[in-house]
Design a protein around this motif. Sequence first.
Motif, PDB file in Angstrom:
ATOM      1  N   THR A  56       0.726  -1.089  -0.015  1.00 46.42           N
ATOM      2  CA  THR A  56       0.100   0.306   0.037  1.00 46.42           C
ATOM      3  C   THR A  56       0.828   1.097  -0.049  1.00 46.42           C
ATOM      4  O   THR A  56       1.849   1.340   0.752  1.00 46.42           O
ATOM      5  N   ASP A  57       0.306   2.267  -0.690  1.00 47.72           N
ATOM      6  CA  ASP A  57       1.109   3.732  -0.725  1.00 47.72           C
ATOM      7  C   ASP A  57       1.084   4.073   0.580  1.00 47.72           C
ATOM      8  O   ASP A  57      -0.110   3.928   1.194  1.00 47.72           O
ATOM      9  N   GLU A  58       2.171   4.494   1.387  1.00 40.09           N
ATOM     10  CA  GLU A  58       2.068   4.833   2.706  1.00 40.09           C
ATOM     11  C   GLU A  58       1.321   6.107   3.015  1.00 40.09           C
ATOM     12  O   GLU A  58       0.796   6.120   3.896  1.00 40.09           O
ATOM     13  N   GLY A  59       1.108   7.005   1.891  1.00 39.66           N
ATOM     14  CA  GLY A  59       0.226   8.090   2.208  1.00 39.66           C
ATOM     15  C   GLY A  59      -1.176   7.832   2.188  1.00 39.66           C
ATOM     16  O   GLY A  59      -1.943   8.639   2.679  1.00 39.66           O
ATOM     17  N   SER A  60      -1.414   6.472   1.891  1.00 41.54           N
ATOM     18  CA  SER A  60      -2.871   5.994   1.893  1.00 41.54           C
ATOM     19  C   SER A  60      -3.502   5.510   3.222  1.00 41.54           C
ATOM     20  O   SER A  60      -4.743   5.435   3.526  1.00 41.54           O
ATOM     21  N   LEU A  61      -2.456   5.268   4.125  1.00 41.80           N
ATOM     22  CA  LEU A  61      -2.682   4.578   5.530  1.00 41.80           C
ATOM     23  C   LEU A  61      -2.733   5.486   6.463  1.00 41.80           C
ATOM     24  O   LEU A  61      -2.054   5.493   7.439  1.00 41.80           O
ATOM     25  N   LEU A  62      -3.513   6.527   6.456  1.00 45.43           N
ATOM     26  CA  LEU A  62      -3.768   7.595   7.287  1.00 45.43           C
ATOM     27  C   LEU A  62      -3.969   7.233   8.704  1.00 45.43           C
ATOM     28  O   LEU A  62      -3.584   7.732   9.897  1.00 45.43           O
ATOM     29  N   ASN A 116       8.074   5.099   0.231  1.00 42.87           N
ATOM     30  CA  ASN A 116       7.015   5.033  -0.535  1.00 42.87           C
ATOM     31  C   ASN A 116       5.992   4.155  -0.570  1.00 42.87           C
ATOM     32  O   ASN A 116       4.844   4.276  -0.960  1.00 42.87           O
ATOM     33  N   ASP A 117       6.315   2.890   0.357  1.00 44.77           N
ATOM     34  CA  ASP A 117       5.299   1.895   0.301  1.00 44.77           C
ATOM     35  C   ASP A 117       5.301   0.954   1.541  1.00 44.77           C
ATOM     36  O   ASP A 117       6.492   1.509   2.471  1.00 44.77           O
TER      37      ASP A 117
END
Length: 132
Positions: A56-62, A116-117
């Motif tokens: 998962t894109d790390e920025g999507s796991l808020l 990034n991930d």
Amino acid sequence: MEHWERWIPINGVPSKLYNDTFIDSKEGIILEFSDEKNKKKFVVKFEDGVLSYRNTDEGSLLKKLNYLDQQYGTDFYSEWTLFKVTNSEYINWFLDECSGIYEPNQVEHYVFFTPNDIIEILTTYTPSVVIR
């Protein structure tokens, strides 16, 4: 509640790693990482395959980042790449899906937290690790 801990499989692991390669083949799963200066390669091999994985894109796991901030502080995950998680939501989901094939103490959850991930792998054994 999930419990995260930094995973230090061998001495000399750089604190911050970048994912260069993710291979899923008949030889298993191979992850290759490099350090910030691209001088060292860190290779993780799951030679017997894995139970499940996700990237998962790390920025999507808020929600996950917020949880880690509250429980451990930002430096805990922003200054390290390798983790093991116990009592994880991912393990719980997997155990529910497999309907009793595995016991909770059989499944290990590894997390590779790169800039990034976020790569997560469920397995029943410890992977091999080498630095080149």
